[in-house]
Design a protein around this motif. Sequence first.
Motif, PDB file in Angstrom:
ATOM      1  N   LYS A   1      32.698 -27.707   6.617  1.00 56.69           N
ATOM      2  CA  LYS A   1      31.258 -27.459   6.648  1.00 56.69           C
ATOM      3  C   LYS A   1      30.481 -28.619   7.247  1.00 56.69           C
ATOM      4  CE  LYS A   1      31.239 -24.334   2.653  1.00 56.69           C
ATOM      5  NZ  LYS A   1      30.688 -24.089   1.289  1.00 56.69           N
ATOM      6  N   LEU A   2      31.032 -29.828   7.147  1.00 57.10           N
ATOM      7  CA  LEU A   2      30.333 -31.009   7.652  1.00 57.10           C
ATOM      8  C   LEU A   2      30.936 -31.543   8.948  1.00 57.10           C
ATOM      9  CD1 LEU A   2      29.830 -33.005   4.309  1.00 57.10           C
ATOM     10  CD2 LEU A   2      28.192 -31.514   5.453  1.00 57.10           C
ATOM     11  N   LYS A   3      31.984 -30.936   9.419  1.00 55.70           N
ATOM     12  CA  LYS A   3      32.696 -31.457  10.589  1.00 55.70           C
ATOM     13  C   LYS A   3      32.132 -30.860  11.880  1.00 55.70           C
ATOM     14  CE  LYS A   3      36.906 -32.302   7.935  1.00 55.70           C
ATOM     15  NZ  LYS A   3      38.320 -31.944   7.719  1.00 55.70           N
ATOM     16  N   ASN A   4      32.124 -31.709  12.912  1.00 56.83           N
ATOM     17  CA  ASN A   4      31.592 -31.325  14.216  1.00 56.83           C
ATOM     18  C   ASN A   4      30.138 -30.882  14.100  1.00 56.83           C
ATOM     19  OD1 ASN A   4      31.820 -31.048  16.999  1.00 56.83           O
ATOM     20  ND2 ASN A   4      32.437 -28.909  16.882  1.00 56.83           N
ATOM     21  N   LYS A   5      29.384 -31.621  13.292  1.00 57.74           N
ATOM     22  CA  LYS A   5      27.981 -31.320  13.042  1.00 57.74           C
ATOM     23  C   LYS A   5      27.148 -32.593  13.238  1.00 57.74           C
ATOM     24  CE  LYS A   5      28.729 -27.099  11.264  1.00 57.74           C
ATOM     25  NZ  LYS A   5      30.210 -27.065  11.312  1.00 57.74           N
ATOM     26  N   LEU A   6      25.850 -32.433  13.129  1.00 59.08           N
ATOM     27  CA  LEU A   6      24.930 -33.557  13.041  1.00 59.08           C
ATOM     28  C   LEU A   6      24.351 -33.526  11.635  1.00 59.08           C
ATOM     29  CD1 LEU A   6      23.669 -35.932  14.545  1.00 59.08           C
ATOM     30  CD2 LEU A   6      21.833 -34.415  15.256  1.00 59.08           C
ATOM     31  N   VAL A   7      24.787 -34.450  10.793  1.00 60.84           N
ATOM     32  CA  VAL A   7      24.477 -34.411   9.370  1.00 60.84           C
ATOM     33  C   VAL A   7      23.410 -35.462   9.052  1.00 60.84           C
ATOM     34  CG1 VAL A   7      25.410 -34.552   7.038  1.00 60.84           C
ATOM     35  CG2 VAL A   7      26.839 -33.681   8.903  1.00 60.84           C
ATOM     36  N   ILE A   8      22.376 -35.033   8.347  1.00 56.17           N
ATOM     37  CA  ILE A   8      21.290 -35.927   7.933  1.00 56.17           C
ATOM     38  C   ILE A   8      21.413 -36.162   6.438  1.00 56.17           C
ATOM     39  CG2 ILE A   8      18.798 -36.279   7.901  1.00 56.17           C
ATOM     40  CD1 ILE A   8      18.595 -34.164  10.108  1.00 56.17           C
ATOM     41  N   SER A   9      21.541 -37.427   6.035  1.00 59.79           N
ATOM     42  CA  SER A   9      21.734 -37.778   4.625  1.00 59.79           C
ATOM     43  C   SER A   9      20.700 -38.811   4.204  1.00 59.79           C
ATOM     44  CB  SER A   9      23.140 -38.348   4.392  1.00 59.79           C
ATOM     45  OG  SER A   9      24.143 -37.490   4.888  1.00 59.79           O
ATOM     46  N   LEU A  10      20.147 -38.627   3.017  1.00 56.07           N
ATOM     47  CA  LEU A  10      19.270 -39.624   2.428  1.00 56.07           C
ATOM     48  C   LEU A  10      20.132 -40.657   1.710  1.00 56.07           C
ATOM     49  CD1 LEU A  10      16.410 -40.613   1.605  1.00 56.07           C
ATOM     50  CD2 LEU A  10      16.607 -39.139  -0.414  1.00 56.07           C
ATOM     51  N   VAL A  11      20.087 -41.903   2.168  1.00 59.34           N
ATOM     52  CA  VAL A  11      20.943 -42.941   1.585  1.00 59.34           C
ATOM     53  C   VAL A  11      20.156 -43.965   0.780  1.00 59.34           C
ATOM     54  CG1 VAL A  11      22.741 -42.687   3.320  1.00 59.34           C
ATOM     55  CG2 VAL A  11      20.869 -44.291   3.731  1.00 59.34           C
ATOM     56  N   ASN A  12      18.828 -43.961   0.912  1.00 59.31           N
ATOM     57  CA  ASN A  12      18.037 -44.913   0.130  1.00 59.31           C
ATOM     58  C   ASN A  12      16.566 -44.528   0.252  1.00 59.31           C
ATOM     59  OD1 ASN A  12      17.492 -47.092  -1.520  1.00 59.31           O
ATOM     60  ND2 ASN A  12      17.484 -48.599   0.128  1.00 59.31           N
ATOM     61  N   LEU A  13      15.789 -44.988  -0.706  1.00 58.33           N
ATOM     62  CA  LEU A  13      14.338 -44.847  -0.618  1.00 58.33           C
ATOM     63  C   LEU A  13      13.694 -46.036  -1.297  1.00 58.33           C
ATOM     64  CD1 LEU A  13      13.267 -43.805  -3.664  1.00 58.33           C
ATOM     65  CD2 LEU A  13      14.158 -41.646  -2.842  1.00 58.33           C
ATOM     66  N   GLU A  14      12.476 -46.331  -0.890  1.00 54.54           N
ATOM     67  CA  GLU A  14      11.740 -47.447  -1.477  1.00 54.54           C
ATOM     68  C   GLU A  14      10.265 -47.108  -1.517  1.00 54.54           C
ATOM     69  OE1 GLU A  14      12.237 -50.920   0.946  1.00 54.54           O
ATOM     70  OE2 GLU A  14      11.096 -50.086   2.635  1.00 54.54           O
ATOM     71  N   GLU A  15       9.566 -47.736  -2.442  1.00 61.59           N
ATOM     72  CA  GLU A  15       8.132 -47.530  -2.534  1.00 61.59           C
ATOM     73  C   GLU A  15       7.417 -48.450  -1.550  1.00 61.59           C
ATOM     74  OE1 GLU A  15       4.530 -47.516  -5.882  1.00 61.59           O
ATOM     75  OE2 GLU A  15       6.550 -48.179  -6.413  1.00 61.59           O
ATOM     76  N   GLU A  16       6.409 -47.910  -0.889  1.00 60.00           N
ATOM     77  CA  GLU A  16       5.587 -48.712   0.014  1.00 60.00           C
ATOM     78  C   GLU A  16       4.600 -49.508  -0.834  1.00 60.00           C
ATOM     79  OE1 GLU A  16       4.387 -50.641   3.003  1.00 60.00           O
ATOM     80  OE2 GLU A  16       5.790 -49.029   3.491  1.00 60.00           O
ATOM     81  N   SER A  17       4.922 -50.769  -1.066  1.00 62.23           N
ATOM     82  CA  SER A  17       4.154 -51.581  -2.007  1.00 62.23           C
ATOM     83  C   SER A  17       2.747 -51.880  -1.515  1.00 62.23           C
ATOM     84  CB  SER A  17       4.896 -52.893  -2.285  1.00 62.23           C
ATOM     85  OG  SER A  17       5.107 -53.609  -1.080  1.00 62.23           O
ATOM     86  N   THR A  18       2.520 -51.878  -0.210  1.00 66.25           N
ATOM     87  CA  THR A  18       1.195 -52.201   0.304  1.00 66.25           C
ATOM     88  C   THR A  18       0.158 -51.137  -0.040  1.00 66.25           C
ATOM     89  OG1 THR A  18       1.751 -51.176   2.427  1.00 66.25           O
ATOM     90  CG2 THR A  18       2.149 -53.545   2.208  1.00 66.25           C
ATOM     91  N   LEU A  19       0.615 -49.928  -0.387  1.00 66.81           N
ATOM     92  CA  LEU A  19      -0.311 -48.843  -0.736  1.00 66.81           C
ATOM     93  C   LEU A  19      -0.230 -48.501  -2.223  1.00 66.81           C
ATOM     94  CD1 LEU A  19       0.328 -46.481   2.307  1.00 66.81           C
ATOM     95  CD2 LEU A  19      -1.517 -48.141   2.026  1.00 66.81           C
ATOM     96  N   LYS A  20       0.242 -49.430  -3.004  1.00 67.20           N
ATOM     97  CA  LYS A  20       0.514 -49.136  -4.412  1.00 67.20           C
ATOM     98  C   LYS A  20      -0.756 -49.089  -5.248  1.00 67.20           C
ATOM     99  CE  LYS A  20       3.734 -50.466  -8.073  1.00 67.20           C
ATOM    100  NZ  LYS A  20       4.826 -51.397  -8.452  1.00 67.20           N
ATOM    101  N   ASN A  21      -1.731 -49.916  -4.943  1.00 72.66           N
ATOM    102  CA  ASN A  21      -2.928 -50.019  -5.771  1.00 72.66           C
ATOM    103  C   ASN A  21      -4.014 -49.100  -5.239  1.00 72.66           C
ATOM    104  OD1 ASN A  21      -1.742 -52.043  -7.377  1.00 72.66           O
ATOM    105  ND2 ASN A  21      -2.324 -53.612  -5.888  1.00 72.66           N
ATOM    106  N   GLY A  22      -4.276 -48.041  -5.973  1.00 70.64           N
ATOM    107  CA  GLY A  22      -5.325 -47.096  -5.595  1.00 70.64           C
ATOM    108  C   GLY A  22      -6.249 -46.823  -6.756  1.00 70.64           C
ATOM    109  N   LYS A  23      -7.378 -46.209  -6.473  1.00 73.20           N
ATOM    110  CA  LYS A  23      -8.351 -45.915  -7.522  1.00 73.20           C
ATOM    111  C   LYS A  23      -7.931 -44.658  -8.281  1.00 73.20           C
ATOM    112  CE  LYS A  23     -12.204 -47.959  -4.976  1.00 73.20           C
ATOM    113  NZ  LYS A  23     -13.550 -47.724  -4.387  1.00 73.20           N
ATOM    114  N   PRO A  24      -7.873 -44.734  -9.622  1.00 69.61           N
ATOM    115  CA  PRO A  24      -7.436 -43.560 -10.395  1.00 69.61           C
ATOM    116  C   PRO A  24      -8.556 -42.557 -10.678  1.00 69.61           C
ATOM    117  CG  PRO A  24      -7.754 -45.426 -11.850  1.00 69.61           C
ATOM    118  CD  PRO A  24      -8.023 -45.931 -10.448  1.00 69.61           C
ATOM    119  N   TYR A  25      -9.795 -42.902 -10.356  1.00 73.29           N
ATOM    120  CA  TYR A  25     -10.903 -42.007 -10.683  1.00 73.29           C
ATOM    121  C   TYR A  25     -11.408 -41.322  -9.415  1.00 73.29           C
ATOM    122  CZ  TYR A  25     -10.921 -44.343 -15.176  1.00 73.29           C
ATOM    123  OH  TYR A  25     -10.553 -44.834 -16.402  1.00 73.29           O
ATOM    124  N   HIS A  26     -11.608 -39.998  -9.537  1.00 73.11           N
ATOM    125  CA  HIS A  26     -12.063 -39.206  -8.409  1.00 73.11           C
ATOM    126  C   HIS A  26     -13.150 -38.250  -8.886  1.00 73.11           C
ATOM    127  CE1 HIS A  26      -8.537 -40.500  -6.033  1.00 73.11           C
ATOM    128  NE2 HIS A  26      -7.911 -40.443  -7.198  1.00 73.11           N
TER     129      HIS A  26
END
Length: 219
Positions: A47-72
Amino acid sequence: MISQAVTFLKEELSRYILVNQAEGDSLNLGDVMLGNISALENDQEGKLKNKLVISLVNLEEESTLKNGKPYHKNPLTNGAEYLQPPVYLNLYLLFSATLPDSATNDDYDRALHRLALVIQFFQSKKIFTLNNSPQSPFADPKYDLFNEELRLLPELYTLTFEQINHLWGSLGGKQVPFAMYKVRLVKIQSRITSDAPLIEEIQEKNEELGAPRIDQLTN
Protein backbone atom coordinates in the motif's frame (compact mmCIF):
# COMPACT_ATOMS: atom_id res chain seq x y z
CA MET A 1 -7.56 21.00 11.65
CA ILE A 2 -4.19 19.24 11.26
CA SER A 3 -5.70 16.49 9.13
CA GLN A 4 -7.62 18.95 6.96
CA ALA A 5 -4.57 21.18 6.43
CA VAL A 6 -2.36 18.25 5.38
CA THR A 7 -5.12 16.85 3.15
CA PHE A 8 -5.51 20.26 1.54
CA LEU A 9 -1.79 20.34 0.66
CA LYS A 10 -1.86 16.72 -0.49
CA GLU A 11 -4.66 17.35 -2.96
CA GLU A 12 -2.98 20.45 -4.35
CA LEU A 13 0.27 18.52 -4.78
CA SER A 14 -1.51 15.55 -6.37
CA ARG A 15 -3.00 17.65 -9.15
CA TYR A 16 0.35 19.28 -9.86
CA ILE A 17 2.29 16.00 -10.05
CA LEU A 18 -0.25 14.25 -12.27
CA VAL A 19 0.04 17.04 -14.82
CA ASN A 20 3.83 17.33 -14.68
CA GLN A 21 5.00 13.76 -14.08
CA ALA A 22 7.57 12.24 -16.40
CA GLU A 23 6.46 10.49 -19.57
CA GLY A 24 5.82 6.84 -18.82
CA ASP A 25 5.26 7.39 -15.09
CA SER A 26 2.11 5.64 -13.92
CA LEU A 27 1.42 7.68 -10.78
CA ASN A 28 -2.32 7.97 -10.11
CA LEU A 29 -4.28 10.42 -7.99
CA GLY A 30 -4.41 8.01 -5.04
CA ASP A 31 -0.68 7.34 -5.21
CA VAL A 32 0.01 10.69 -3.54
CA MET A 33 -1.17 9.75 -0.09
CA LEU A 34 -1.05 10.41 3.63
CA GLY A 35 0.54 7.56 5.50
CA ASN A 36 2.87 6.46 8.25
CA ILE A 37 6.15 5.91 6.46
CA SER A 38 7.42 3.83 9.40
CA ALA A 39 5.04 1.05 8.24
CA LEU A 40 6.85 0.72 4.91
CA GLU A 41 9.13 -2.15 5.99
CA ASN A 42 6.17 -4.31 7.04
CA ASP A 43 3.96 -3.31 4.10
CA GLN A 44 3.22 -6.78 2.75
CA GLU A 45 0.29 -5.58 0.65
CA GLY A 46 2.31 -2.84 -1.03
CA LYS A 47 0.00 0.00 0.00
CA LEU A 48 2.92 2.35 0.62
CA LYS A 49 5.29 1.12 -2.07
CA ASN A 50 5.93 2.97 -5.32
CA LYS A 51 3.99 5.93 -3.93
CA LEU A 52 4.57 9.47 -2.74
CA VAL A 53 3.86 9.27 0.98
CA ILE A 54 3.29 12.32 3.19
CA SER A 55 3.93 11.75 6.91
CA LEU A 56 3.69 14.08 9.88
CA VAL A 57 6.90 13.55 11.85
CA ASN A 58 6.83 16.50 14.24
CA LEU A 59 4.95 19.62 15.23
CA GLU A 60 5.73 22.68 17.31
CA GLU A 61 3.91 25.69 18.62
CA GLU A 62 4.67 29.04 17.02
CA SER A 63 5.79 30.85 20.16
CA THR A 64 5.83 34.31 18.58
CA LEU A 65 2.02 34.20 18.29
CA LYS A 66 1.38 32.65 21.67
CA ASN A 67 0.20 35.72 23.57
CA GLY A 68 -3.22 36.88 22.44
CA LYS A 69 -6.15 38.70 23.97
CA PRO A 70 -8.70 36.32 25.54
CA TYR A 71 -11.58 38.81 25.48
CA HIS A 72 -13.67 39.42 22.37
CA LYS A 73 -16.84 41.30 21.57
CA ASN A 74 -19.84 39.23 20.55
CA PRO A 75 -21.35 40.97 17.49
CA LEU A 76 -24.81 39.54 18.23
CA THR A 77 -25.14 40.50 21.89
CA ASN A 78 -22.56 43.30 22.02
CA GLY A 79 -21.34 41.63 25.17
CA ALA A 80 -17.87 40.48 26.04
CA GLU A 81 -16.84 36.85 25.68
CA TYR A 82 -13.88 34.97 27.06
CA LEU A 83 -12.19 32.81 24.43
CA GLN A 84 -8.77 31.27 24.79
CA PRO A 85 -6.31 32.50 22.11
CA PRO A 86 -5.72 30.03 19.27
CA VAL A 87 -2.71 27.77 19.07
CA TYR A 88 -0.61 28.18 15.94
CA LEU A 89 1.34 25.11 14.92
CA ASN A 90 4.24 24.42 12.60
CA LEU A 91 3.96 21.00 10.97
CA TYR A 92 7.00 19.03 9.86
CA LEU A 93 5.95 16.96 6.86
CA LEU A 94 8.10 14.22 5.36
CA PHE A 95 7.59 13.59 1.64
CA SER A 96 8.93 10.13 0.77
CA ALA A 97 9.18 8.78 -2.77
CA THR A 98 9.00 5.07 -2.04
CA LEU A 99 10.22 2.28 -4.30
CA PRO A 100 8.54 -0.94 -5.45
CA ASP A 101 9.76 -4.40 -4.53
CA SER A 102 12.88 -5.42 -6.49
CA ALA A 103 13.41 -1.81 -7.53
CA THR A 104 15.53 -1.13 -10.60
CA ASN A 105 17.61 1.90 -11.54
CA ASP A 106 14.65 3.18 -13.53
CA ASP A 107 12.45 2.98 -10.43
CA TYR A 108 14.98 4.97 -8.42
CA ASP A 109 15.27 7.58 -11.18
CA ARG A 110 11.47 7.83 -11.26
CA ALA A 111 11.38 8.34 -7.49
CA LEU A 112 13.92 11.15 -7.75
CA HIS A 113 11.84 12.83 -10.43
CA ARG A 114 8.75 12.65 -8.24
CA LEU A 115 10.69 14.20 -5.38
CA ALA A 116 11.92 16.96 -7.68
CA LEU A 117 8.30 17.72 -8.57
CA VAL A 118 7.49 18.14 -4.87
CA ILE A 119 10.26 20.71 -4.51
CA GLN A 120 9.25 22.38 -7.77
CA PHE A 121 5.63 22.59 -6.62
CA PHE A 122 6.42 24.31 -3.33
CA GLN A 123 8.95 26.58 -5.06
CA SER A 124 6.27 27.79 -7.47
CA LYS A 125 3.72 28.50 -4.75
CA LYS A 126 4.97 29.92 -1.47
CA ILE A 127 1.64 30.59 0.27
CA PHE A 128 -1.49 28.43 0.26
CA THR A 129 -4.91 29.92 0.92
CA LEU A 130 -8.41 29.04 -0.21
CA ASN A 131 -8.46 32.14 -2.41
CA ASN A 132 -5.43 31.07 -4.45
CA SER A 133 -6.50 27.39 -4.57
CA PRO A 134 -9.86 27.53 -6.38
CA GLN A 135 -9.66 23.90 -7.57
CA SER A 136 -9.54 22.58 -4.02
CA PRO A 137 -12.80 21.02 -2.82
CA PHE A 138 -12.26 22.86 0.46
CA ALA A 139 -12.82 26.13 -1.42
CA ASP A 140 -16.50 25.18 -1.79
CA PRO A 141 -18.60 27.25 0.66
CA LYS A 142 -20.38 24.10 1.85
CA TYR A 143 -17.20 23.05 3.66
CA ASP A 144 -16.96 24.61 7.09
CA LEU A 145 -13.50 23.20 7.80
CA PHE A 146 -11.61 26.39 7.05
CA ASN A 147 -12.21 30.09 6.96
CA GLU A 148 -10.51 33.02 5.30
CA GLU A 149 -7.72 32.84 7.88
CA LEU A 150 -6.28 29.68 6.31
CA ARG A 151 -2.70 30.55 5.41
CA LEU A 152 -0.08 27.82 5.04
CA LEU A 153 3.55 28.66 4.37
CA PRO A 154 5.70 25.62 3.48
CA GLU A 155 9.47 25.98 3.53
CA LEU A 156 12.11 23.38 2.79
CA TYR A 157 13.66 22.14 6.02
CA THR A 158 17.22 20.87 5.65
CA LEU A 159 18.45 18.14 7.99
CA THR A 160 22.04 17.39 8.90
CA PHE A 161 23.41 13.91 8.21
CA GLU A 162 23.15 13.17 11.93
CA GLN A 163 19.53 14.27 12.03
CA ILE A 164 18.76 12.17 8.96
CA ASN A 165 20.28 9.14 10.66
CA HIS A 166 18.19 9.71 13.80
CA LEU A 167 15.04 10.36 11.77
CA TRP A 168 15.12 7.16 9.75
CA GLY A 169 16.38 5.22 12.75
CA SER A 170 13.32 6.33 14.74
CA LEU A 171 11.08 5.46 11.80
CA GLY A 172 12.54 1.97 11.80
CA GLY A 173 13.03 1.70 8.07
CA LYS A 174 15.51 2.08 5.27
CA GLN A 175 15.96 5.52 3.84
CA VAL A 176 14.20 6.38 0.59
CA PRO A 177 14.38 9.62 -1.45
CA PHE A 178 12.72 12.25 0.71
CA ALA A 179 12.31 15.93 1.47
CA MET A 180 11.07 17.56 4.65
CA TYR A 181 9.00 20.72 4.78
CA LYS A 182 8.12 22.93 7.70
CA VAL A 183 4.56 24.16 7.17
CA ARG A 184 3.56 27.28 9.04
CA LEU A 185 0.95 28.19 10.46
CA VAL A 186 -1.87 25.80 11.27
CA LYS A 187 -4.42 27.41 13.54
CA ILE A 188 -6.27 25.41 16.18
CA GLN A 189 -8.88 27.01 18.41
CA SER A 190 -11.74 25.70 20.47
CA ARG A 191 -15.13 27.26 19.78
CA ILE A 192 -16.15 27.02 23.42
CA THR A 193 -16.68 30.48 24.86
CA SER A 194 -17.95 31.86 28.13
CA ASP A 195 -19.49 35.21 28.96
CA ALA A 196 -17.06 37.63 30.53
CA PRO A 197 -18.41 39.55 33.55
CA LEU A 198 -19.21 43.19 32.90
CA ILE A 199 -17.48 45.93 34.89
CA GLU A 200 -20.36 47.69 36.64
CA GLU A 201 -18.54 49.70 39.31
CA ILE A 202 -15.08 51.12 39.72
CA GLN A 203 -13.88 51.57 43.27
CA GLU A 204 -11.20 54.11 43.98
CA LYS A 205 -9.01 53.58 46.98
CA ASN A 206 -6.33 56.06 47.99
CA GLU A 207 -3.59 55.07 50.34
CA GLU A 208 -0.80 57.25 51.60
CA LEU A 209 2.53 55.87 50.69
CA GLY A 210 5.94 56.71 52.03
CA ALA A 211 7.22 57.71 55.46
CA PRO A 212 4.94 59.23 58.15
CA ARG A 213 4.76 63.02 58.37
CA ILE A 214 6.58 64.85 61.17
CA ASP A 215 3.32 65.87 62.89
CA GLN A 216 2.29 62.22 63.06
CA LEU A 217 5.52 61.28 64.81
CA THR A 218 5.16 64.03 67.45
CA ASN A 219 1.62 63.03 68.45
